[in-house]
Write a protein that holds these residues in place. Structure first.
Motif, PDB file in Angstrom:
ATOM      1  N   ASP A 833      35.846  54.176  65.006  1.00 45.16           N
ATOM      2  CA  ASP A 833      37.054  54.005  64.192  1.00 45.16           C
ATOM      3  C   ASP A 833      36.654  53.463  62.820  1.00 45.16           C
ATOM      4  O   ASP A 833      36.055  52.391  62.715  1.00 45.16           O
ATOM      5  CB  ASP A 833      38.011  53.031  64.886  1.00 45.16           C
ATOM      6  N   THR A 834      37.009  54.202  61.736  1.00 48.10           N
ATOM      7  CA  THR A 834      36.638  53.759  60.386  1.00 48.10           C
ATOM      8  C   THR A 834      37.722  52.926  59.715  1.00 48.10           C
ATOM      9  O   THR A 834      37.520  52.447  58.609  1.00 48.10           O
ATOM     10  CB  THR A 834      36.334  54.974  59.478  1.00 48.10           C
ATOM     11  N   ASP A 835      38.880  52.773  60.364  1.00 47.07           N
ATOM     12  CA  ASP A 835      39.964  51.962  59.774  1.00 47.07           C
ATOM     13  C   ASP A 835      39.954  50.590  60.433  1.00 47.07           C
ATOM     14  O   ASP A 835      40.190  50.461  61.638  1.00 47.07           O
ATOM     15  CB  ASP A 835      41.316  52.639  59.987  1.00 47.07           C
ATOM     16  N   PRO A 836      39.721  49.506  59.654  1.00 42.50           N
ATOM     17  CA  PRO A 836      39.637  48.168  60.265  1.00 42.50           C
ATOM     18  C   PRO A 836      40.979  47.623  60.715  1.00 42.50           C
ATOM     19  O   PRO A 836      41.026  46.644  61.449  1.00 42.50           O
ATOM     20  CB  PRO A 836      39.047  47.317  59.136  1.00 42.50           C
ATOM     21  N   ALA A 837      42.095  48.237  60.295  1.00 41.90           N
ATOM     22  CA  ALA A 837      43.410  47.720  60.657  1.00 41.90           C
ATOM     23  C   ALA A 837      43.679  47.934  62.144  1.00 41.90           C
ATOM     24  O   ALA A 837      43.409  49.008  62.695  1.00 41.90           O
ATOM     25  CB  ALA A 837      44.494  48.394  59.827  1.00 41.90           C
ATOM     26  N   VAL A 838      44.209  46.922  62.784  1.00 45.33           N
ATOM     27  CA  VAL A 838      44.587  47.048  64.179  1.00 45.33           C
ATOM     28  C   VAL A 838      45.809  47.945  64.270  1.00 45.33           C
ATOM     29  O   VAL A 838      46.773  47.781  63.535  1.00 45.33           O
ATOM     30  CB  VAL A 838      44.882  45.659  64.790  1.00 45.33           C
ATOM     31  N   GLY A 839      45.760  48.938  65.182  1.00 45.51           N
ATOM     32  CA  GLY A 839      46.885  49.831  65.355  1.00 45.51           C
ATOM     33  C   GLY A 839      46.751  51.156  64.653  1.00 45.51           C
ATOM     34  O   GLY A 839      47.628  51.995  64.761  1.00 45.51           O
ATOM     35  N   THR A 840      45.645  51.373  63.934  1.00 45.71           N
ATOM     36  CA  THR A 840      45.397  52.639  63.249  1.00 45.71           C
ATOM     37  C   THR A 840      43.967  53.096  63.531  1.00 45.71           C
ATOM     38  O   THR A 840      43.031  52.315  63.372  1.00 45.71           O
ATOM     39  CB  THR A 840      45.601  52.517  61.737  1.00 45.71           C
ATOM     40  N   VAL A 841      43.835  54.347  63.942  1.00 44.77           N
ATOM     41  CA  VAL A 841      42.511  54.944  64.173  1.00 44.77           C
ATOM     42  C   VAL A 841      42.295  56.021  63.117  1.00 44.77           C
ATOM     43  O   VAL A 841      43.158  56.875  62.913  1.00 44.77           O
ATOM     44  CB  VAL A 841      42.404  55.550  65.585  1.00 44.77           C
ATOM     45  N   ALA A 842      41.169  55.962  62.417  1.00 43.34           N
ATOM     46  CA  ALA A 842      40.826  56.970  61.421  1.00 43.34           C
ATOM     47  C   ALA A 842      39.419  57.473  61.692  1.00 43.34           C
ATOM     48  O   ALA A 842      38.563  56.726  62.184  1.00 43.34           O
ATOM     49  CB  ALA A 842      40.921  56.395  60.008  1.00 43.34           C
ATOM     50  N   ASP A 843      39.195  58.746  61.347  1.00 43.54           N
ATOM     51  CA  ASP A 843      37.884  59.308  61.672  1.00 43.54           C
ATOM     52  C   ASP A 843      37.604  60.569  60.865  1.00 43.54           C
ATOM     53  O   ASP A 843      38.389  61.503  60.899  1.00 43.54           O
ATOM     54  CB  ASP A 843      37.831  59.669  63.158  1.00 43.54           C
ATOM     55  N   PRO A 844      36.496  60.587  60.109  1.00 43.92           N
ATOM     56  CA  PRO A 844      35.939  61.858  59.657  1.00 43.92           C
ATOM     57  C   PRO A 844      34.724  62.196  60.530  1.00 43.92           C
ATOM     58  O   PRO A 844      33.801  61.388  60.666  1.00 43.92           O
ATOM     59  CB  PRO A 844      35.539  61.557  58.209  1.00 43.92           C
ATOM     60  N   SER A 845      34.713  63.389  61.139  1.00 44.90           N
ATOM     61  CA  SER A 845      33.613  63.760  62.033  1.00 44.90           C
ATOM     62  C   SER A 845      33.633  65.262  62.234  1.00 44.90           C
ATOM     63  O   SER A 845      34.561  65.953  61.800  1.00 44.90           O
ATOM     64  CB  SER A 845      33.745  63.039  63.378  1.00 44.90           C
ATOM     65  N   GLY A 846      32.606  65.781  62.916  1.00 43.60           N
ATOM     66  CA  GLY A 846      32.572  67.210  63.153  1.00 43.60           C
ATOM     67  C   GLY A 846      31.371  67.657  63.956  1.00 43.60           C
ATOM     68  O   GLY A 846      30.467  66.875  64.299  1.00 43.60           O
ATOM     69  N   VAL A 847      31.363  68.966  64.253  1.00 42.75           N
ATOM     70  CA  VAL A 847      30.278  69.581  65.023  1.00 42.75           C
ATOM     71  C   VAL A 847      29.083  69.818  64.118  1.00 42.75           C
ATOM     72  O   VAL A 847      29.236  70.268  62.977  1.00 42.75           O
ATOM     73  CB  VAL A 847      30.759  70.903  65.651  1.00 42.75           C
ATOM     74  N   ALA A 848      27.883  69.512  64.623  1.00 45.47           N
ATOM     75  CA  ALA A 848      26.648  69.752  63.877  1.00 45.47           C
ATOM     76  C   ALA A 848      25.685  70.543  64.747  1.00 45.47           C
ATOM     77  O   ALA A 848      25.419  70.174  65.900  1.00 45.47           O
ATOM     78  CB  ALA A 848      26.010  68.429  63.445  1.00 45.47           C
ATOM     79  N   SER A 849      25.188  71.625  64.186  1.00 47.27           N
ATOM     80  CA  SER A 849      24.154  72.400  64.868  1.00 47.27           C
ATOM     81  C   SER A 849      22.807  71.762  64.563  1.00 47.27           C
ATOM     82  O   SER A 849      22.468  71.535  63.403  1.00 47.27           O
ATOM     83  CB  SER A 849      24.179  73.855  64.384  1.00 47.27           C
ATOM     84  N   VAL A 850      22.040  71.436  65.602  1.00 47.19           N
ATOM     85  CA  VAL A 850      20.758  70.745  65.426  1.00 47.19           C
ATOM     86  C   VAL A 850      19.621  71.669  65.849  1.00 47.19           C
ATOM     87  O   VAL A 850      19.830  72.659  66.562  1.00 47.19           O
ATOM     88  CB  VAL A 850      20.724  69.443  66.245  1.00 47.19           C
ATOM     89  N   PRO A 851      18.378  71.386  65.404  1.00 49.23           N
ATOM     90  CA  PRO A 851      17.255  72.273  65.740  1.00 49.23           C
ATOM     91  C   PRO A 851      17.069  72.388  67.247  1.00 49.23           C
ATOM     92  O   PRO A 851      17.128  71.397  67.983  1.00 49.23           O
ATOM     93  CB  PRO A 851      16.063  71.582  65.076  1.00 49.23           C
ATOM     94  N   GLU A 852      16.861  73.626  67.693  1.00 56.02           N
ATOM     95  CA  GLU A 852      16.607  73.855  69.114  1.00 56.02           C
ATOM     96  C   GLU A 852      15.160  73.503  69.435  1.00 56.02           C
ATOM     97  O   GLU A 852      14.271  73.602  68.591  1.00 56.02           O
ATOM     98  CB  GLU A 852      16.873  75.316  69.462  1.00 56.02           C
ATOM     99  N   PRO A 853      14.885  73.080  70.674  1.00 56.57           N
ATOM    100  CA  PRO A 853      13.500  72.748  71.036  1.00 56.57           C
ATOM    101  C   PRO A 853      12.634  74.007  71.092  1.00 56.57           C
ATOM    102  O   PRO A 853      13.121  75.109  71.366  1.00 56.57           O
ATOM    103  CB  PRO A 853      13.665  72.106  72.411  1.00 56.57           C
ATOM    104  N   ALA A 854      11.338  73.852  70.805  1.00 60.79           N
ATOM    105  CA  ALA A 854      10.407  74.982  70.885  1.00 60.79           C
ATOM    106  C   ALA A 854      10.173  75.354  72.345  1.00 60.79           C
ATOM    107  O   ALA A 854      10.088  74.486  73.219  1.00 60.79           O
ATOM    108  CB  ALA A 854       9.089  74.610  70.222  1.00 60.79           C
ATOM    109  N   LEU A 855      10.093  76.670  72.616  1.00 60.37           N
ATOM    110  CA  LEU A 855       9.808  77.129  73.970  1.00 60.37           C
ATOM    111  C   LEU A 855       8.300  77.078  74.232  1.00 60.37           C
ATOM    112  O   LEU A 855       7.494  77.107  73.300  1.00 60.37           O
ATOM    113  CB  LEU A 855      10.327  78.556  74.150  1.00 60.37           C
TER     114      LEU A 855
END
Length: 901
Positions: A833-855
């Motif tokens: 939660d990025t909002d310090p106020a009690v009673g409010t939830v805020a969030d910037p976030s998302g899906v990230a594609s990360v490097p796949e492991p080597a076979l």
């Protein structure tokens, strides 16, 4: 500076009278008096060498834009020795807590009867944890001494706003002096100007005290007699955080509050409590007691009606040593202010008697509003649930034995209450709720509370049912650019430098008007001449210390427009040729239609920006007209990644100005008019949240961001914000209890623009540090995903279709590849939660594609003929992944590439 005026001081006046009348003609010598004054004034700090002054940003919104800081306080003054003390109210200085000048004392610069009218003042200055910074000042008191010589009475003021005396040639024509900083040149780096105070009764001087050698913080004084003159106001400080700087204090008004000839101390305040019966009206006998310190002795009197009334009616009551009075008891808390005086007005004091009724009986409800069932198209539609003018709804009314003015409030959760408007004879409606508080679909309970002054409360529950059409969660966004006439607007202004960094604070108080039908057909707006103004914008607060205004603002529809910014206008910051003639300096914009802008129409504006004394700064802005956080949202038409268009003239070349505005729903006369953009989304909404466990979902005010909208890149990601990152703020929280206690959380679901790639994780953006970090998953926080349902929509939050990320050894914490929907569970004030106020939830976030492991490398085991390919094969390239998700586009979601504003 006058150093030889012999007509002011009391001793010199006595000498003159002796010469004229002889000793026998002189009155008896007056005894010394300690006079008391209140004052207003200004503090100005000049830097070492006098090349400039410090601009106190904490005072930038006041009369001198921060170059001078207002001060107030009190002063005692011995009218025989011309000495005394000063007490100054602490003031805010450079955002480092209050600055206070303490232990201020002053003496006559050349002793009693000397010809000079200067005062030598010493003080200890406390600021930012450094206490006792020694400051010695030489202050010119000619105006004060002149006023005293002419005679001042209690209540008289000498100064620019004086009642009896003045420093501006009015009234008694007091001979005040100009402060040393009156003609000082202030510079903001762009322009230079003076900020005159005018003549004042006590003014700073250019005199310096003689250096007494090394001084340290906590010691006083820092200088002594005789004086020297360096031409700069104030004396250079010798120790502390401002070495060599010159503090100037100029008092522009002095009001005499006591002439020192009488005294009285009122008896102590009296609080008393009485039983609630019998009912009002009634009186209570209270003994006031006797005053002390009465001078002249035996002259104490008191007044129960207010000093002015007692003076007019001669109704002062003589002190009898007991002084029993009857206090009227008509409500829960009854207050009587008793004025005391001595010597028929030589001294005053007050005493307060408070009679409190021990009221334990709550108010009685007389009438209640009826339960309401309303058919609506959206939860944002207005529904009135209490109306004094509509018998079909009714209102709540109540009475109380002791209190006629009861407090009536309503709530949706029983915790947060809002005041009713019934007292104004108006209905209470859903549109009166603050942002973020609203009815949900189906049954809602309005909890009414009636409270008396003693805190006794009675409640009543009313049911309000919202009947939404099947499948409708919001209502369609409508855009109205065709209503003629000026609509009132309000919004925000942000300035960014060429790097994209914000300059100053966000001005959230911008106001203006706009007529979206007044569109220019050429850059000169000749089709509307001479009345070309399509809008105006006005500052809500100073920018860099100066108020701005944008007028005229001319409006443009779709097309490409180019404006000549320099020749023929009043801007002085333009490129010129060798002869000083302005050179062509074009500035342009492209305004798109809805078809070319993903269904969102645009409106363009060219404005001439006035900032202080600088005129005709050219600014262009292209607005998206849509149902977002603001109805007119600044875009990035020049594609540099910074909202707005770079300026090419004026003092902010290369800077970008962004104005996000909304119509308020009224015209200039206060008549209702349509909003520029109104509504939300139909059926499928961009994001939604549960207000109650298992309840119907509600729209969530969320913004979809691209990776380019967030300043920091994610070092662990191949691709950040896959399908768009979400930024939201939600105060429709749910409550749960686990082994660690009770907590609140938000449950939010939203679609992505594309399926989740194989080998992806969910990442959290931290605005405080401008970095990406892992999204914390624990018993109170989770990330789940799901595919679209059969209708191409995301399941509601809380649906069993949402599954947690894989947890086996190879795919630990990885999301389900091919899913289209994300569900977040975030604890209030938890790790995500990025909002310090009690009673409010805020969030910037998302899906990230990360490097796949080597076979593993190719190998053959035991001649079995089985081998492993050396080249990594991404599962996202396998046909089965894209058969699941590749064609599941969610057409109702439009990516809103707006940065955080």
């Amino acid at each position: 500076m006058n150093v030889s005026d012999k007509s002011i001081k009391r001793t010199l006046l006595a000498t003159a009278m002796t010469a004229a009348l002889g000793t026998a003609g002189l009155p008896e010598p007056a005894s010394a008096r300690t006079l008391q004054f209140s004052f207003t004034g200004w503090f100005t700090m000049i830097n070492a060498g006098g090349t400039g002054a410090l601009n106190n940003g904490d005072a930038s919104g006041l009369g001198y834009y921060g170059w001078r800081t207002p001060v107030t306080g009190t002063m005692t003054f011995d009218d025989t020795t011309n000495s005394g003390t000063i007490s100054m109210v602490p003031f805010s200085f450079f955002g480092s807590g209050p600055a206070s000048a303490t232990t201020i004392s002053f003496v006559d610069a050349d002793g009693i009867g000397g010809p000079k009218t200067e005062l030598l003042a010493n003080m200890g200055f406390n600021w930012n944890g450094t206490n006792g910074i020694p400051v010695s000042l030489v202050m010119e008191a000619k105006g004060l001494l002149d006023a005293l010589g002419q005679g001042m009475a209690v209540g008289d003021t000498v100064g620019t706003s004086g009642q009896t005396y003045s420093c501006s040639g009015l009234g008694a024509n007091i001979a005040c002096n100009l402060p040393a900083s009156d003609g000082f040149l202030f510079s903001n780096g762009k322009s230079t100007y003076t900020l005159p105070i005018g003549a004042t009764p006590i003014a700073s001087t250019t005199w310096n005290t003689t250096d007494i050698g090394a001084v340290t913080v906590g010691t006083n004084p820092s200088g002594t007699l005789p004086f020297t003159d360096d031409g700069l106001g104030g004396s250079p400080m010798k120790a502390g955080p401002f070495p060599g700087f010159n503090a100037n204090f100029d008092f522009d008004t002095l009001t005499l509050t006591s002439d020192g000839t009488g005294s009285i101390t009122a008896p102590a305040d009296i609080p008393t409590t009485v039983p609630e019966t019998p009912a009002p009206p009634r009186t209570e006998a209270v003994t006031l007691g006797a005053p002390t310190g009465v001078q002249p002795a035996g002259t104490a009197e008191y007044c129960l009606e207010g000093r002015a009334t007692c003076d007019a009616n001669s109704s002062w009551i003589a002190d009898n040593g007991v002084n029993t009075v009857n206090v009227s008891v008509t409500q829960t808390v009854n207050t009587l202010v008793v004025d005391w005086r001595a010597g028929a007005g030589l001294a005053f004091d007050t005493q307060t008697v408070t009679v409190t009724v021990a009221d334990t009986t709550p108010p009685s409800i007389l009438s209640t509003p009826l339960d309401i069932s309303a058919n609506v198209q959206s939860v944002t539609d207005q529904v009135c649930f209490s109306d004094p003018a509509n018998a079909a709804i009714g209102q709540i009314t109540a009475s109380d034995v002791w209190d006629a003015a009861l407090t009536i409030e309503y709530s949706l959760d029983g915790f947060t209450y809002f005041p009713t408007r019934n007292g104004a004879g108006q209905p209470d409606c859903s549109s009166d709720f603050p942002t973020g508080v609203a009815f949900g679909p189906n049954n809602n309970t309005v909890i009414w509370r009636v409270t008396d002054d003693a805190g006794n409360a009675t409640t009543y529950n009313q049911t309000v049912t919202l009947n939404l059409p099947t499948g409708i969660v919001g209502k369609a966004c409508t855009v109205d650019l065709t209503t003629p006439g000026f609509r009132v607007t309000a919004g925000d202004f942000v300035m960014r430098d060429p790097t994209g960094a914000q300059v100053g604070t966000t001005d959230s108080g911008v106001t203006g008007i706009i007529d979206t039908t007044k569109l220019c057909t050429d850059e000169a707006c000749s089709n509307l001449a001479p009345d070309i103004v399509g809008a105006t914008l006005d500052a809500g607060q100073p920018f860099q210390g100066l108020i701005w205004r944008a007028e005229p603002v001319t409006l443009f529809g779709p097309g490409t427009w180019t404006f000549e910014t320099c020749p023929g206008d009043n801007s002085t910051q333009c490129p010129t040729d060798a002869n000083g003639n302005p050179l062509p300096n074009p500035m342009g914009m492209t305004v798109k239609n809805a078809v070319d802008n993903n269904g969102v129409p645009q409106l363009g504006a060219h404005m001439l920006f006035k900032w202080g004394n600088t005129q005709d700064i050219d600014v262009v802005v292209v607005w998206d007209v849509d149902c977002g956080a603001k109805q007119l949202t600044t875009t990035d038409p020049d594609g540099d990644g910074i909202l707005g268009t770079r300026m090419v003239d004026g003092p902010f070349v290369g800077f970008n100005a962004a104005f996000d505005m909304s119509a308020t729903g009224v015209d200039q006369n206060g008549n209702p008019v349509p909003l520029i953009a109104d509504g939300g989304y139909v059926v499928g909404i961009p994001a939604y949240a549960n207000p109650t466990p298992g309840g119907s979902p509600l729209p969530l005010n969320a913004t979809m961001l691209a990776a380019s909208d967030i300043a920091a890149s994610d070092s662990v990601a191949v691709d950040s914000c896959v399908g768009g990152c979400i930024s939201f703020s939600n105060n429709n929280l749910m409550t749960a209890t686990d082994a660690n206690g009770t907590y609140q959380y938000a449950e939010v679901a939203f679609p992505l623009d594309q399926p989740i790639p194989f080998w992806s994780v969910y990442r959290k953006f931290d605005p405080a540090t401008n970095t990406w970090k892992a999204f914390t998953v624990d018993s109170r926080n989770s990330v789940k995903s799901a595919p679209f349902d059969a209708n191409g929509l995301c399941p509601e939050p809380g649906s069993g279709a949402y599954k947690a990320a894989d947890t086996n050894s190879q795919l630990a914490d990885k999301l389900q590849g091919g899913d289209n929907c994300i569900q977040l569970t975030i604890e209030d004030n938890g790790p995500n939660d990025t909002d310090p106020a009690v009673g409010t939830v805020a969030d910037p976030s998302g899906v990230a594609s990360v490097p796949e492991p080597a076979l593993p490398s190719p190998s053959t085991e035991g001649g079995s003929g089985c081998s492993i390919a050396a080249t990594s094969q991404s599962a996202t390239r396998h046909a089965e992944w894209w058969l699941l998700g590749g064609l599941l586009g969610w057409l109702g979601w439009r990516r809103r590439q707006h940065g955080s504003r």
